[in-house]
Design a protein around this motif. Structure first.
Motif, PDB file in Angstrom:
ATOM      1  N   UNK A   1      16.938  23.404  37.054  1.00 11.56           N
ATOM      2  CA  UNK A   1      16.148  22.268  36.581  1.00 11.56           C
ATOM      3  C   UNK A   1      15.440  21.673  37.793  1.00 11.56           C
ATOM      4  N   UNK A   2      14.175  21.341  37.650  1.00  6.92           N
ATOM      5  CA  UNK A   2      13.384  20.800  38.766  1.00  6.92           C
ATOM      6  C   UNK A   2      14.071  19.589  39.383  1.00  6.92           C
ATOM      7  N   UNK A   3      14.264  19.629  40.700  1.00  3.16           N
ATOM      8  CA  UNK A   3      14.891  18.521  41.407  1.00  3.16           C
ATOM      9  C   UNK A   3      16.408  18.555  41.420  1.00  3.16           C
ATOM     10  N   UNK A   4      16.994  19.579  40.817  1.00  2.00           N
ATOM     11  CA  UNK A   4      18.460  19.719  40.773  1.00  2.00           C
ATOM     12  C   UNK A   4      18.803  21.042  41.438  1.00  2.00           C
ATOM     13  N   UNK A   5      19.598  20.992  42.491  1.00  9.92           N
ATOM     14  CA  UNK A   5      19.808  22.170  43.330  1.00  9.92           C
ATOM     15  C   UNK A   5      20.803  23.203  42.789  1.00  9.92           C
ATOM     16  N   UNK A   6      21.477  22.901  41.696  1.00 13.45           N
ATOM     17  CA  UNK A   6      22.512  23.806  41.204  1.00 13.45           C
ATOM     18  C   UNK A   6      22.022  24.651  40.031  1.00 13.45           C
ATOM     19  N   UNK A   7      22.516  25.867  39.963  1.00 15.61           N
ATOM     20  CA  UNK A   7      22.253  26.792  38.850  1.00 15.61           C
ATOM     21  C   UNK A   7      23.053  26.304  37.647  1.00 15.61           C
ATOM     22  N   UNK A   8      22.533  26.524  36.469  1.00 12.07           N
ATOM     23  CA  UNK A   8      23.234  26.069  35.263  1.00 12.07           C
ATOM     24  C   UNK A   8      24.656  26.623  35.171  1.00 12.07           C
ATOM     25  N   UNK A   9      24.878  27.819  35.696  1.00 11.99           N
ATOM     26  CA  UNK A   9      26.219  28.415  35.629  1.00 11.99           C
ATOM     27  C   UNK A   9      27.194  27.769  36.609  1.00 11.99           C
ATOM     28  N   UNK A  10      26.686  26.916  37.494  1.00 13.84           N
ATOM     29  CA  UNK A  10      27.557  26.219  38.443  1.00 13.84           C
ATOM     30  C   UNK A  10      28.074  24.898  37.877  1.00 13.84           C
ATOM     31  N   UNK A  11      27.558  24.487  36.725  1.00 15.53           N
ATOM     32  CA  UNK A  11      27.938  23.210  36.126  1.00 15.53           C
ATOM     33  C   UNK A  11      28.793  23.486  34.896  1.00 15.53           C
ATOM     34  N   UNK A  12      29.965  22.854  34.804  1.00 12.52           N
ATOM     35  CA  UNK A  12      30.813  23.128  33.637  1.00 12.52           C
ATOM     36  C   UNK A  12      30.953  21.931  32.695  1.00 12.52           C
ATOM     37  N   UNK A  13      30.815  20.689  33.198  1.00 10.82           N
ATOM     38  CA  UNK A  13      30.965  19.505  32.346  1.00 10.82           C
ATOM     39  C   UNK A  13      30.064  18.398  32.871  1.00 10.82           C
ATOM     40  N   UNK A  14      29.715  17.474  31.968  1.00  6.32           N
ATOM     41  CA  UNK A  14      28.936  16.319  32.418  1.00  6.32           C
ATOM     42  C   UNK A  14      29.266  15.087  31.588  1.00  6.32           C
ATOM     43  N   UNK A  15      28.942  13.956  32.176  1.00  2.66           N
ATOM     44  CA  UNK A  15      29.080  12.662  31.527  1.00  2.66           C
ATOM     45  C   UNK A  15      27.845  11.866  31.922  1.00  2.66           C
ATOM     46  N   UNK A  16      27.188  11.246  30.954  1.00  3.43           N
ATOM     47  CA  UNK A  16      25.982  10.478  31.235  1.00  3.43           C
ATOM     48  C   UNK A  16      26.233   8.995  31.027  1.00  3.43           C
ATOM     49  N   UNK A  17      25.798   8.192  31.992  1.00  3.82           N
ATOM     50  CA  UNK A  17      25.809   6.733  31.892  1.00  3.82           C
ATOM     51  C   UNK A  17      24.405   6.277  32.270  1.00  3.82           C
ATOM     52  N   UNK A  18      23.652   5.906  31.247  1.00  3.90           N
ATOM     53  CA  UNK A  18      22.240   5.548  31.411  1.00  3.90           C
ATOM     54  C   UNK A  18      21.505   6.738  32.017  1.00  3.90           C
ATOM     55  N   UNK A  19      20.905   6.580  33.191  1.00  4.66           N
ATOM     56  CA  UNK A  19      20.155   7.703  33.759  1.00  4.66           C
ATOM     57  C   UNK A  19      20.937   8.434  34.845  1.00  4.66           C
ATOM     58  N   UNK A  20      22.208   8.100  34.989  1.00  7.83           N
ATOM     59  CA  UNK A  20      23.055   8.765  35.980  1.00  7.83           C
ATOM     60  C   UNK A  20      23.978   9.761  35.296  1.00  7.83           C
ATOM     61  N   UNK A  21      23.989  10.966  35.818  1.00  7.85           N
ATOM     62  CA  UNK A  21      24.860  12.017  35.300  1.00  7.85           C
ATOM     63  C   UNK A  21      25.956  12.290  36.315  1.00  7.85           C
ATOM     64  N   UNK A  22      27.189  12.331  35.855  1.00  4.89           N
ATOM     65  CA  UNK A  22      28.313  12.764  36.658  1.00  4.89           C
ATOM     66  C   UNK A  22      28.627  14.166  36.173  1.00  4.89           C
TER      67      UNK A  22
END
Length: 75
Positions: free
Chosen positions: A8-29
């Motif tokens: 994703x533009x501006x995000x340095x990680x490959x999709x396969x490197x991410x396993x879970x996420x949590x969104x709070x407003x515009x911040x993603x953990x």
């Protein structure tokens, strides 16, 4: 915007490197497959969320809601 690309533009990680996420407003953990926890504030939060969903990266909030018997009983 193409959600099928592995990066994703501006995000340095490959999709396969991410396993879970949590969104709070515009911040993603995000939890990476190596166990690291990172934070990302994309310029376009909705597009980033769609990219995560397209790559079937687990949304922790949805997982908790789907696995919580009390939440299911309230529906």
């Amino acid at each position: 915007m193409s959600y099928t690309k592995p990066y994703f533009a501006g995000f340095e990680y490959h999709s396969k490197e991410v396993c879970k996420f949590l969104q709070a407003y515009s911040t993603f953990t995000l939890m990476l497959t190596n166990g690291a926890i990172i934070h990302h504030q994309p310029e376009h939060a909705l597009d980033f969320r769609r990219w995560l969903n397209h790559h079937q990266i687990e949304d922790i909030r949805v997982s908790i809601r789907n696995n919580d018997p009390a939440a299911v009983a309230q529906q």
